[in-house]
Write a protein that holds these residues in place. Structure first.
Motif, PDB file in Angstrom:
ATOM      1  N   ALA A 189       0.834  -1.207   0.000  1.00 22.73           N
ATOM      2  CA  ALA A 189       0.000   0.000   0.000  1.00 22.73           C
ATOM      3  C   ALA A 189       0.868   1.257   0.000  1.00 22.73           C
ATOM      4  CB  ALA A 189      -0.928  -0.001   1.208  1.00 22.73           C
ATOM      5  N   PHE A 190       1.973   1.205   0.761  1.00 23.19           N
ATOM      6  CA  PHE A 190       2.879   2.356   0.792  1.00 23.19           C
ATOM      7  C   PHE A 190       3.701   2.448  -0.491  1.00 23.19           C
ATOM      8  CE2 PHE A 190       7.167   3.972   1.678  1.00 23.19           C
ATOM      9  CZ  PHE A 190       6.851   5.260   2.083  1.00 23.19           C
ATOM     10  N   LEU A 191       4.281   1.308  -0.913  1.00 20.19           N
ATOM     11  CA  LEU A 191       5.148   1.318  -2.093  1.00 20.19           C
ATOM     12  C   LEU A 191       4.367   1.630  -3.363  1.00 20.19           C
ATOM     13  CD1 LEU A 191       7.431  -1.744  -1.267  1.00 20.19           C
ATOM     14  CD2 LEU A 191       8.046   0.677  -1.177  1.00 20.19           C
ATOM     15  N   ALA A 192       3.094   1.230  -3.401  1.00 21.80           N
ATOM     16  CA  ALA A 192       2.280   1.524  -4.585  1.00 21.80           C
ATOM     17  C   ALA A 192       2.095   3.025  -4.788  1.00 21.80           C
ATOM     18  CB  ALA A 192       0.922   0.839  -4.472  1.00 21.80           C
ATOM     19  N   LEU A 193       2.333   3.799  -3.727  1.00 16.22           N
ATOM     20  CA  LEU A 193       2.206   5.255  -3.816  1.00 16.22           C
ATOM     21  C   LEU A 193       3.459   5.919  -4.366  1.00 16.22           C
ATOM     22  CD1 LEU A 193       0.415   6.105  -0.467  1.00 16.22           C
ATOM     23  CD2 LEU A 193      -0.504   6.354  -2.760  1.00 16.22           C
ATOM     24  N   LEU A 194       4.540   5.152  -4.506  1.00 13.87           N
ATOM     25  CA  LEU A 194       5.794   5.752  -4.957  1.00 13.87           C
ATOM     26  C   LEU A 194       5.629   6.536  -6.259  1.00 13.87           C
ATOM     27  CD1 LEU A 194       8.778   5.905  -4.080  1.00 13.87           C
ATOM     28  CD2 LEU A 194       9.223   3.952  -5.578  1.00 13.87           C
ATOM     29  N   PRO A 195       4.916   5.985  -7.266  1.00 11.51           N
ATOM     30  CA  PRO A 195       4.720   6.779  -8.489  1.00 11.51           C
ATOM     31  C   PRO A 195       3.824   7.995  -8.294  1.00 11.51           C
ATOM     32  CG  PRO A 195       4.405   4.419  -8.919  1.00 11.51           C
ATOM     33  CD  PRO A 195       4.432   4.604  -7.436  1.00 11.51           C
ATOM     34  N   GLU A 196       3.115   8.065  -7.149  1.00 10.73           N
ATOM     35  CA  GLU A 196       2.203   9.187  -6.912  1.00 10.73           C
ATOM     36  C   GLU A 196       2.854  10.325  -6.130  1.00 10.73           C
ATOM     37  OE1 GLU A 196      -0.642   8.930  -8.396  1.00 10.73           O
ATOM     38  OE2 GLU A 196      -0.259   6.854  -8.976  1.00 10.73           O
ATOM     39  N   PHE A 197       3.922  10.038  -5.399  1.00  8.35           N
ATOM     40  CA  PHE A 197       4.552  11.063  -4.569  1.00  8.35           C
ATOM     41  C   PHE A 197       4.981  12.309  -5.348  1.00  8.35           C
ATOM     42  CE2 PHE A 197       5.716   7.750  -1.188  1.00  8.35           C
ATOM     43  CZ  PHE A 197       4.632   8.126  -0.408  1.00  8.35           C
ATOM     44  N   PRO A 198       5.471  12.163  -6.599  1.00  7.97           N
ATOM     45  CA  PRO A 198       5.863  13.381  -7.331  1.00  7.97           C
ATOM     46  C   PRO A 198       4.750  14.400  -7.485  1.00  7.97           C
ATOM     47  CG  PRO A 198       6.776  11.437  -8.403  1.00  7.97           C
ATOM     48  CD  PRO A 198       5.856  10.945  -7.334  1.00  7.97           C
ATOM     49  N   PHE A 199       3.485  13.952  -7.413  1.00 10.47           N
ATOM     50  CA  PHE A 199       2.375  14.898  -7.543  1.00 10.47           C
ATOM     51  C   PHE A 199       2.427  15.992  -6.481  1.00 10.47           C
ATOM     52  CE2 PHE A 199       0.306  11.420  -9.943  1.00 10.47           C
ATOM     53  CZ  PHE A 199      -0.119  12.155 -11.038  1.00 10.47           C
ATOM     54  N   LEU A 200       3.039  15.684  -5.334  1.00  6.37           N
ATOM     55  CA  LEU A 200       3.104  16.678  -4.273  1.00  6.37           C
ATOM     56  C   LEU A 200       3.890  17.911  -4.714  1.00  6.37           C
ATOM     57  CD1 LEU A 200       3.811  14.321  -1.235  1.00  6.37           C
ATOM     58  CD2 LEU A 200       1.616  15.276  -1.974  1.00  6.37           C
ATOM     59  N   ILE A 201       4.772  17.725  -5.680  1.00  3.09           N
ATOM     60  CA  ILE A 201       5.580  18.834  -6.196  1.00  3.09           C
ATOM     61  C   ILE A 201       5.094  19.268  -7.573  1.00  3.09           C
ATOM     62  CG2 ILE A 201       7.906  19.572  -6.848  1.00  3.09           C
ATOM     63  CD1 ILE A 201       8.987  17.508  -4.856  1.00  3.09           C
ATOM     64  N   THR A 202       4.898  18.283  -8.464  1.00  3.55           N
ATOM     65  CA  THR A 202       4.593  18.611  -9.861  1.00  3.55           C
ATOM     66  C   THR A 202       3.229  19.256 -10.038  1.00  3.55           C
ATOM     67  OG1 THR A 202       3.715  16.375 -10.258  1.00  3.55           O
ATOM     68  CG2 THR A 202       6.068  16.737 -10.671  1.00  3.55           C
ATOM     69  N   VAL A 203       2.311  19.035  -9.081  1.00  3.81           N
ATOM     70  CA  VAL A 203       0.998  19.642  -9.209  1.00  3.81           C
ATOM     71  C   VAL A 203       1.087  21.164  -9.214  1.00  3.81           C
ATOM     72  CG1 VAL A 203       0.499  19.713  -6.732  1.00  3.81           C
ATOM     73  CG2 VAL A 203      -1.376  19.507  -8.351  1.00  3.81           C
ATOM     74  N   TRP A 204       2.145  21.699  -8.588  1.00  5.53           N
ATOM     75  CA  TRP A 204       2.349  23.148  -8.582  1.00  5.53           C
ATOM     76  C   TRP A 204       3.271  23.593  -9.705  1.00  5.53           C
ATOM     77  CZ3 TRP A 204      -1.483  23.817  -5.680  1.00  5.53           C
ATOM     78  CH2 TRP A 204      -1.693  23.073  -4.523  1.00  5.53           C
ATOM     79  N   LEU A 205       4.229  22.744 -10.076  1.00  9.51           N
ATOM     80  CA  LEU A 205       5.182  23.110 -11.120  1.00  9.51           C
ATOM     81  C   LEU A 205       4.578  23.026 -12.516  1.00  9.51           C
ATOM     82  CD1 LEU A 205       8.475  21.320  -9.928  1.00  9.51           C
ATOM     83  CD2 LEU A 205       7.864  23.736  -9.704  1.00  9.51           C
ATOM     84  N   GLY A 206       3.751  21.980 -12.755  1.00 10.57           N
ATOM     85  CA  GLY A 206       3.229  21.730 -14.095  1.00 10.57           C
ATOM     86  C   GLY A 206       2.483  22.904 -14.699  1.00 10.57           C
ATOM     87  N   PRO A 207       1.442  23.433 -14.029  1.00 13.21           N
ATOM     88  CA  PRO A 207       0.715  24.571 -14.607  1.00 13.21           C
ATOM     89  C   PRO A 207       1.600  25.796 -14.823  1.00 13.21           C
ATOM     90  CG  PRO A 207      -0.568  23.554 -12.857  1.00 13.21           C
ATOM     91  CD  PRO A 207       0.801  22.932 -12.811  1.00 13.21           C
ATOM     92  N   THR A 208       2.575  26.003 -13.932  1.00 14.08           N
ATOM     93  CA  THR A 208       3.491  27.136 -14.104  1.00 14.08           C
ATOM     94  C   THR A 208       4.335  26.957 -15.355  1.00 14.08           C
ATOM     95  OG1 THR A 208       3.599  27.431 -11.699  1.00 14.08           O
ATOM     96  CG2 THR A 208       5.331  28.470 -13.013  1.00 14.08           C
ATOM     97  N   ILE A 209       4.827  25.733 -15.574  1.00 13.73           N
ATOM     98  CA  ILE A 209       5.604  25.443 -16.785  1.00 13.73           C
ATOM     99  C   ILE A 209       4.737  25.628 -18.023  1.00 13.73           C
ATOM    100  CG2 ILE A 209       6.800  23.616 -18.062  1.00 13.73           C
ATOM    101  CD1 ILE A 209       7.739  22.500 -15.378  1.00 13.73           C
ATOM    102  N   ALA A 210       3.464  25.132 -17.964  1.00 14.11           N
ATOM    103  CA  ALA A 210       2.555  25.285 -19.104  1.00 14.11           C
ATOM    104  C   ALA A 210       2.335  26.761 -19.424  1.00 14.11           C
ATOM    105  CB  ALA A 210       1.226  24.594 -18.799  1.00 14.11           C
ATOM    106  N   ASP A 211       2.148  27.577 -18.390  1.00 13.92           N
ATOM    107  CA  ASP A 211       1.934  29.007 -18.585  1.00 13.92           C
ATOM    108  C   ASP A 211       3.164  29.642 -19.231  1.00 13.92           C
ATOM    109  OD1 ASP A 211       0.516  31.393 -18.419  1.00 13.92           O
ATOM    110  OD2 ASP A 211       1.308  31.878 -16.444  1.00 13.92           O
ATOM    111  N   ALA A 212       4.357  29.236 -18.754  1.00 19.64           N
ATOM    112  CA  ALA A 212       5.595  29.775 -19.317  1.00 19.64           C
ATOM    113  C   ALA A 212       5.776  29.351 -20.770  1.00 19.64           C
ATOM    114  CB  ALA A 212       6.786  29.309 -18.476  1.00 19.64           C
ATOM    115  N   VAL A 213       5.432  28.093 -21.082  1.00 15.94           N
ATOM    116  CA  VAL A 213       5.545  27.597 -22.457  1.00 15.94           C
ATOM    117  C   VAL A 213       4.612  28.375 -23.376  1.00 15.94           C
ATOM    118  CG1 VAL A 213       5.041  25.624 -23.959  1.00 15.94           C
ATOM    119  CG2 VAL A 213       6.355  25.285 -21.864  1.00 15.94           C
ATOM    120  N   LEU A 214       3.367  28.598 -22.939  1.00 18.87           N
ATOM    121  CA  LEU A 214       2.403  29.318 -23.770  1.00 18.87           C
ATOM    122  C   LEU A 214       2.817  30.773 -23.986  1.00 18.87           C
ATOM    123  CD1 LEU A 214      -0.954  27.942 -22.300  1.00 18.87           C
ATOM    124  CD2 LEU A 214      -0.026  27.487 -24.567  1.00 18.87           C
TER     125      LEU A 214
END
Length: 593
Positions: A189-214
């Motif tokens: 249950a814990f290890l299955a979350l390993l691919p999900e942990f990056p969301f804690l950071i990327t959820v804020w970085l992704g839209p900012t990068i998209a805005d910068a790209v546009l």
């Protein structure tokens, strides 16, 4: 003399102390020869990919397994950042072709592919090997990026979703299969979350990068840059799997099946057909595509449901849907079926898959696919802010899933968390309908997203764990694929219905509310998000546009509440396993001296 069990050890096949290479290989060889007679029959019955991973699991050291998991995290970080970035680009890509309403059609295609690709990718991993399946997924992923970046019309862009979604979901299922291979139920249950942990950071970085790209370039570069980034992120995991696979071959832990012999080309093709169940895959993908895509296309044609091609697609889809379980249950036509339908005879697997279906359908009524556009138009958010609010679900669900995985480890139970999560999820969606109105405060909009995300995090991981607990090790990949397929099918149905509702209501309400002098622009306002945003807040035209968006969103949220009604009863139907007492039907434990 520590006991290393593929089911019960803290980490599957991990050697608890650091050993030098010579000593380790000597002990592996000794252990292999001692257990060869006991396990040979079982290994020969398993498919090639399963025999490979079982042999590879015997070669892991603590250090090498840690490197593999770090590699999984690195690749997950890359795909997570990519997903959060391009999520804000889809509306602009379709608007560039004056087809903003087809955002839902694009998502339907993605979800259809996501639904149908998981079982065959699990089969490919079982038949050919985990390393080979990972490489195939990365290649398909890259092809999707290239085609989207180079697309000059909405048809090409939509068709690129097939490759993009196939590669993305292939990596998703393979990461979960690898974790299931190398962990026990309590730690999974814990290890299955390993691919999900990056969301804690990327959820804020992704839209900012998209805005910068546009702002600095175009949406095309937002897709094209991942052609280089993704393969580089995959390299450490590829080397880790490849080196351990070669090590297992060198130690003679991977042996050809005793039935293996020279075959003609026709025999090889026939074996591959049955191993991958190409017939079942074709029927399933055809049925889902022909049933769901017309839901969004009908609203964008003049004749609507009376269009002959749409009627034909729906009829053929129903025929294929009925034929799929008949084909899959035939031992002659599908000796190694794509869908392990017999798993659905177990109450827990059936309830878990059904719960995943309704849960994700509700998500595609409430959060996707039009929340981002709604926030920009009705609430007046910029691209970055709207993207961050939309992705708050991923952030809070990851935190909730992390917390529940710890609770599962120490309570040894999972079902109570599923039921609590269903209650929170339903309350959050109900509050969305009450609070997500024009002029709502940022706290109201964000608060409901947080609550729904928290409920979703409590539901997703425990339900998947319950479904996996009801399967043997040979069927863990199939059970995981069936669970994720059910979830994506719910998402595909939700996206299709959302697209149909949006395409039907928005133009009608725009004609009803827009000032007479602006009504000739209805087609362009409906087709282009950028055109809707041109009208200033407070103007009569913008007020009419906002009202059309708001009333349509309220209709979708009402549907979302309705489809969450089965969630609590389904959660109570699942068996309340005590996870530390679950034993899969696998070979006897392997002892490493």
């Amino acid at each position: 003399m520590p006991l290393l069990d593929a089911r019960d050890a803290p980490s599957y096949g991990t050697i608890s102390r650091e050993e030098d290479s010579a000593y380790e290989e000597e002990q592996l060889l000794q252990n292999h020869h001692e257990t060869d007679g006991e396990l040979s029959d079982g290994l020969d019955e398993a498919q090639e990919g399963v025999r490979k991973i079982e042999a590879i699991n015997m070669t892991w050291t603590t250090r090498s397994l840690m490197i593999a998991y770090c590699s999984i995290f690195l690749m997950a970080f890359c795909t997570s950042l990519e997903g959060q970035t391009v999520a804000s680009l889809s509306a602009y890509a379709t608007s560039a072709f004056s087809k903003h309403s087809l955002v839902s059609t694009v998502l339907v295609i993605q979800n259809v592919v996501n639904a149908v690709i998981k079982p065959p990718m699990a089969k490919i991993a079982d038949v050919f090997g985990r390393f080979e399946a990972f490489c195939l997924s990365i290649l398909i992923y890259i092809l999707g990026y290239v085609q989207m970046a180079a697309s000059n019309n909405v048809q090409t862009y939509a068709s690129a979703q097939i490759f993009y979604a196939a590669g993305s979901t292939g990596l998703q299922i393979l990461q979960q299969v690898f974790i299931a291979d190398s962990s026990d139920l309590l730690n999974r249950a814990f290890l299955a979350l390993l691919p999900e942990f990056p969301f804690l950071i990327t959820v804020w970085l992704g839209p900012t990068i998209a805005d910068a790209v546009l702002r600095s370039s175009s949406w095309r570069w937002g897709y094209g840059m991942w052609v280089v980034i993704l393969p580089a992120a995959f390299l450490p995991l590829a080397l880790s799997l490849l080196l351990n696979q070669r090590k297992a071959r060198r130690l003679n832990l991977i042996r050809p099946s005793r039935r293996k012999r020279k075959r003609s080309l026709a025999a090889v093709i026939r074996k591959t057909w049955y191993d991958l169940d190409i017939g079942g895959l074709t029927l399933l993908s055809t049925a889902v595509t022909l049933l769901l895509v017309p839901l969004t296309l009908a609203a964008n044609t003049k004749q609507g449901w009376q269009t002959p091609s749409i009627v034909i697609m729906m009829v053929l889809g129903l025929v294929c849907l009925v034929a799929t379980p008949l084909y899959e249950s035939s031992k002659k036509l599908a000796p190694k079926p794509l869908l392990s339908l017999h798993l659905l005879k177990q109450r827990t697997a059936l309830a878990g898959c059904a719960l995943a279906f309704w849960y994700f359908m509700a998500f595609y009524f409430s959060v996707q696919p039009y929340l981002n556009s709604y926030l920009q138009v009705v609430q007046g958010y910029d691209v970055g802010t709207a993207g961050r609010v939309t992705q708050t679900f991923a952030f809070t669900s990851t935190i909730a899933a992390f917390g529940v995985s710890i609770l599962i480890k120490y309570t040894r139970r999972y079902r109570i968390f599923v039921t609590i999560g269903c209650v929170v999820y339903m309350v959050g969606i109900a509050l969305m309908l009450l609070c997500r109105q024009e002029g709502a405060t940022h706290f109201q909009v964000l608060g409901t997203q947080i609550l729904v995300g928290f409920g979703g995090g409590l539901v997703n991981v425990p339900v998947q764990l319950g479904v996996q607990a009801s399967a043997s090790h040979q069927e863990v990949a199939a059970a995981t694929a069936m669970f994720l397929t059910s979830m994506e099918m719910g998402g595909a149905v939700g996206a299709a219905i959302s697209g149909a509702v949006w395409s039907h209501l928005i133009p009608r309400k725009l004609y009803q509310y827009l000032p007479d002098e602006v009504k000739p622009q209805v087609g362009e306002i409906f087709g282009k998000l950028t055109k809707a945003l041109e009208y200033p807040m407070g103007s009569p035209a913008r007020h009419a546009i906002n009202r059309a968006y708001q009333e349509t969103m309220n209709r979708l949220l009402t549907f979302s509440i309705i489809v969450t009604i089965p969630l609590i009863p389904l959660s109570l139907m699942m068996t309340n396993y005590k996870l530390d007492q679950v034993r899969h039907r696998d070979p006897e434990p392997i002892v490493l001296i």
